[in-house]
Design a protein around this motif. Structure first.
Motif, PDB file in Angstrom:
ATOM      1  N   MET A   1      55.859   8.570  56.367  1.00 33.57           N
ATOM      2  CA  MET A   1      54.980   9.724  56.236  1.00 33.57           C
ATOM      3  C   MET A   1      55.746  10.869  55.560  1.00 33.57           C
ATOM      4  SD  MET A   1      51.997   8.953  57.615  1.00 33.57           S
ATOM      5  CE  MET A   1      51.169  10.397  58.259  1.00 33.57           C
ATOM      6  N   SER A   2      55.009  11.667  54.812  1.00 36.10           N
ATOM      7  CA  SER A   2      55.622  12.839  54.206  1.00 36.10           C
ATOM      8  C   SER A   2      55.612  13.988  55.203  1.00 36.10           C
ATOM      9  CB  SER A   2      54.844  13.235  52.939  1.00 36.10           C
ATOM     10  OG  SER A   2      53.552  13.681  53.294  1.00 36.10           O
ATOM     11  N   MET A   3      56.245  15.108  54.811  1.00 31.71           N
ATOM     12  CA  MET A   3      56.317  16.251  55.715  1.00 31.71           C
ATOM     13  C   MET A   3      54.951  16.881  55.944  1.00 31.71           C
ATOM     14  SD  MET A   3      59.919  18.039  54.648  1.00 31.71           S
ATOM     15  CE  MET A   3      59.832  19.161  56.043  1.00 31.71           C
ATOM     16  N   THR A   4      53.993  16.615  55.068  1.00 31.64           N
ATOM     17  CA  THR A   4      52.647  17.156  55.234  1.00 31.64           C
ATOM     18  C   THR A   4      51.815  16.297  56.174  1.00 31.64           C
ATOM     19  OG1 THR A   4      51.787  15.902  53.346  1.00 31.64           O
ATOM     20  CG2 THR A   4      52.692  18.094  52.886  1.00 31.64           C
ATOM     21  N   GLY A   5      52.348  15.145  56.593  1.00 34.32           N
ATOM     22  CA  GLY A   5      51.595  14.242  57.456  1.00 34.32           C
ATOM     23  C   GLY A   5      50.773  13.232  56.695  1.00 34.32           C
ATOM     24  N   ARG A   6      50.762  13.350  55.355  1.00 39.33           N
ATOM     25  CA  ARG A   6      50.017  12.391  54.535  1.00 39.33           C
ATOM     26  C   ARG A   6      50.945  11.266  54.094  1.00 39.33           C
ATOM     27  NH1 ARG A   6      47.134  16.724  50.470  1.00 39.33           N
ATOM     28  NH2 ARG A   6      45.806  17.732  52.031  1.00 39.33           N
ATOM     29  N   PRO A   7      50.402  10.059  53.918  1.00 37.76           N
ATOM     30  CA  PRO A   7      51.251   8.960  53.426  1.00 37.76           C
ATOM     31  C   PRO A   7      51.781   9.292  52.037  1.00 37.76           C
ATOM     32  CG  PRO A   7      49.142   8.140  54.257  1.00 37.76           C
ATOM     33  CD  PRO A   7      49.028   9.632  54.175  1.00 37.76           C
ATOM     34  N   PRO A   8      52.992   8.846  51.714  1.00 35.81           N
ATOM     35  CA  PRO A   8      53.514   9.081  50.362  1.00 35.81           C
ATOM     36  C   PRO A   8      52.701   8.291  49.343  1.00 35.81           C
ATOM     37  CG  PRO A   8      54.942   7.586  51.574  1.00 35.81           C
ATOM     38  CD  PRO A   8      53.911   8.083  52.546  1.00 35.81           C
ATOM     39  N   ARG A   9      52.764   8.704  48.092  1.00 36.59           N
ATOM     40  CA  ARG A   9      52.066   7.993  47.026  1.00 36.59           C
ATOM     41  C   ARG A   9      53.036   7.238  46.134  1.00 36.59           C
ATOM     42  NH1 ARG A   9      47.250   6.621  47.123  1.00 36.59           N
ATOM     43  NH2 ARG A   9      46.766   7.067  44.951  1.00 36.59           N
ATOM     44  N   SER A  10      54.322   7.465  46.300  1.00 41.04           N
ATOM     45  CA  SER A  10      55.309   6.749  45.497  1.00 41.04           C
ATOM     46  C   SER A  10      56.610   6.649  46.270  1.00 41.04           C
ATOM     47  CB  SER A  10      55.532   7.465  44.156  1.00 41.04           C
ATOM     48  OG  SER A  10      56.036   8.762  44.367  1.00 41.04           O
ATOM     49  N   GLY A  11      57.418   5.674  45.894  1.00 44.18           N
ATOM     50  CA  GLY A  11      58.706   5.504  46.534  1.00 44.18           C
ATOM     51  C   GLY A  11      59.141   4.054  46.536  1.00 44.18           C
ATOM     52  N   VAL A  12      60.283   3.800  47.132  1.00 45.25           N
ATOM     53  CA  VAL A  12      60.829   2.445  47.234  1.00 45.25           C
ATOM     54  C   VAL A  12      60.033   1.682  48.285  1.00 45.25           C
ATOM     55  CG1 VAL A  12      62.849   1.073  47.842  1.00 45.25           C
ATOM     56  CG2 VAL A  12      63.121   3.177  46.507  1.00 45.25           C
ATOM     57  N   VAL A  13      59.540   0.523  47.896  1.00 46.23           N
ATOM     58  CA  VAL A  13      58.774  -0.333  48.805  1.00 46.23           C
ATOM     59  C   VAL A  13      59.691  -1.354  49.473  1.00 46.23           C
ATOM     60  CG1 VAL A  13      56.878  -1.997  48.936  1.00 46.23           C
ATOM     61  CG2 VAL A  13      56.693  -0.030  47.418  1.00 46.23           C
ATOM     62  N   TRP A  14      60.682  -1.817  48.743  1.00 42.69           N
ATOM     63  CA  TRP A  14      61.592  -2.835  49.282  1.00 42.69           C
ATOM     64  C   TRP A  14      62.879  -2.824  48.479  1.00 42.69           C
ATOM     65  CZ3 TRP A  14      63.564  -7.933  48.252  1.00 42.69           C
ATOM     66  CH2 TRP A  14      63.935  -8.648  49.402  1.00 42.69           C
ATOM     67  N   SER A  15      63.996  -2.988  49.150  1.00 39.87           N
ATOM     68  CA  SER A  15      65.279  -3.050  48.476  1.00 39.87           C
ATOM     69  C   SER A  15      66.074  -4.208  49.062  1.00 39.87           C
ATOM     70  CB  SER A  15      66.041  -1.732  48.662  1.00 39.87           C
ATOM     71  OG  SER A  15      67.188  -1.722  47.847  1.00 39.87           O
ATOM     72  N   GLY A  16      66.335  -5.175  48.230  1.00 42.50           N
ATOM     73  CA  GLY A  16      67.074  -6.370  48.629  1.00 42.50           C
ATOM     74  C   GLY A  16      67.625  -6.974  47.361  1.00 42.50           C
ATOM     75  N   PRO A  17      67.519  -8.297  47.194  1.00 44.62           N
ATOM     76  CA  PRO A  17      67.906  -8.898  45.912  1.00 44.62           C
ATOM     77  C   PRO A  17      67.121  -8.294  44.748  1.00 44.62           C
ATOM     78  CG  PRO A  17      67.588 -10.591  47.580  1.00 44.62           C
ATOM     79  CD  PRO A  17      67.114  -9.305  48.176  1.00 44.62           C
ATOM     80  N   LEU A  18      65.893  -7.856  45.040  1.00 40.41           N
ATOM     81  CA  LEU A  18      65.068  -7.136  44.076  1.00 40.41           C
ATOM     82  C   LEU A  18      64.925  -5.697  44.543  1.00 40.41           C
ATOM     83  CD1 LEU A  18      62.035  -9.501  43.396  1.00 40.41           C
ATOM     84  CD2 LEU A  18      63.969  -9.061  41.897  1.00 40.41           C
ATOM     85  N   HIS A  19      64.792  -4.800  43.587  1.00 35.21           N
ATOM     86  CA  HIS A  19      64.463  -3.411  43.913  1.00 35.21           C
ATOM     87  C   HIS A  19      63.001  -3.223  43.527  1.00 35.21           C
ATOM     88  CE1 HIS A  19      65.321   0.792  44.751  1.00 35.21           C
ATOM     89  NE2 HIS A  19      64.639   1.098  43.656  1.00 35.21           N
ATOM     90  N   VAL A  20      62.169  -2.860  44.482  1.00 35.37           N
ATOM     91  CA  VAL A  20      60.729  -2.746  44.245  1.00 35.37           C
ATOM     92  C   VAL A  20      60.283  -1.342  44.632  1.00 35.37           C
ATOM     93  CG1 VAL A  20      58.451  -3.698  44.784  1.00 35.37           C
ATOM     94  CG2 VAL A  20      60.452  -5.196  44.775  1.00 35.37           C
ATOM     95  N   ARG A  21      59.628  -0.672  43.700  1.00 36.89           N
ATOM     96  CA  ARG A  21      59.090   0.647  44.009  1.00 36.89           C
ATOM     97  C   ARG A  21      57.668   0.750  43.496  1.00 36.89           C
ATOM     98  NH1 ARG A  21      59.996   4.111  39.470  1.00 36.89           N
ATOM     99  NH2 ARG A  21      61.216   3.042  37.857  1.00 36.89           N
ATOM    100  N   ALA A  22      56.979   1.779  43.925  1.00 34.95           N
ATOM    101  CA  ALA A  22      55.576   1.932  43.554  1.00 34.95           C
ATOM    102  C   ALA A  22      55.271   3.395  43.281  1.00 34.95           C
ATOM    103  CB  ALA A  22      54.669   1.409  44.664  1.00 34.95           C
ATOM    104  N   ARG A  23      54.282   3.599  42.444  1.00 34.39           N
ATOM    105  CA  ARG A  23      53.736   4.927  42.173  1.00 34.39           C
ATOM    106  C   ARG A  23      52.323   4.740  41.644  1.00 34.39           C
ATOM    107  NH1 ARG A  23      54.164   5.651  36.613  1.00 34.39           N
ATOM    108  NH2 ARG A  23      55.873   4.552  35.549  1.00 34.39           N
ATOM    109  N   PRO A  24      51.560   5.801  41.503  1.00 36.40           N
ATOM    110  CA  PRO A  24      50.191   5.628  41.003  1.00 36.40           C
ATOM    111  C   PRO A  24      50.177   5.131  39.560  1.00 36.40           C
ATOM    112  CG  PRO A  24      50.448   7.762  42.090  1.00 36.40           C
ATOM    113  CD  PRO A  24      51.826   7.182  41.930  1.00 36.40           C
TER     114      PRO A  24
END
Length: 200
Positions: A1-24
């Motif tokens: 959650m962001s500081m406003t209480g709303r879910p984020p719209r972008s960021g790292v989704v998973w970091s392992g052998p692959l780096h996966v991130r998302a944004r609109p």
């Protein structure tokens, strides 16, 4: 959650052998753009199915109703099919050995534009990209930055006539392999050799 209480719209989704991130997705706020690192390499594989399920669950929690990925290899596309993905656009990945200088007449005024100086031209480049690819597939500033960061080093070449931008190419290098990341030519000057000169 962001500081406003709303879910984020972008960021790292998973970091392992692959780096996966998302944004609109640039033109569809309800669609997540899932960027899977090294997704064009044939050796890249998805993690365990439950990890991919967690990515999709996270994106749903963030308020996305649809998901699109960046361009992926055939093997990765097959694996994603198993999670309900379908092909949005077929891309051709071409390969060429490049031991000799290109056999094209390269204009003497052709010069690469280092990334650090690209901000001077980026508005023109994004406007041309919109005209060349249309609203659904156009680059925004963040997508252009992603293209430039996808390889170890990158440059942008532009073609201008009378101070009007006719075309551009984003070219990158990782190891001993060069990549054409993006090639766009204004519709009014297509089939006139602009793209051939830019690739050369």
């Amino acid at each position: 959650m962001s500081m406003t209480g709303r879910p984020p719209r972008s960021g790292v989704v998973w970091s392992g052998p692959l780096h996966v991130r998302a944004r609109p997705w640039p033109t569809s706020p309800d669609c997540a753009f899932l960027l899977i690192g090294a997704s064009h390499h044939s050796s890249t594989s998805l993690p365990a199915p439950h990890h991919v399920g967690e990515w999709l669950s996270t994106l749903s929690d963030w308020g996305y109703r649809r998901v699109r990925t960046n361009a992926v290899s055939d093997d990765l596309a097959t694996a994603l099919h198993g999670h309900g993905f379908t092909v949005a656009q077929d891309l051709a990945l071409l390969r060429r050995a490049h031991h000799d200088a290109p056999r094209y007449d390269i204009p003497r005024d052709a010069r690469p534009h280092p990334v650090r100086r690209l901000s001077v031209h980026s508005a023109d480049i994004l406007d041309l990209d919109d005209v060349a690819f249309g609203n659904e597939w156009r680059l925004d500033a963040e997508s252009l930055a992603d293209a430039l960061a996808a390889t170890s080093s990158a440059r942008v070449w532009v073609s201008r006539r009378d101070d009007t931008l006719e075309g551009f190419v984003v070219a990158g290098l990782t190891g001993r392999t060069g990549y054409v990341q993006r090639l766009a030519v204004h519709p009014s000057v297509r089939r006139s050799g602009v793209a051939s000169r830019l690739v050369a």
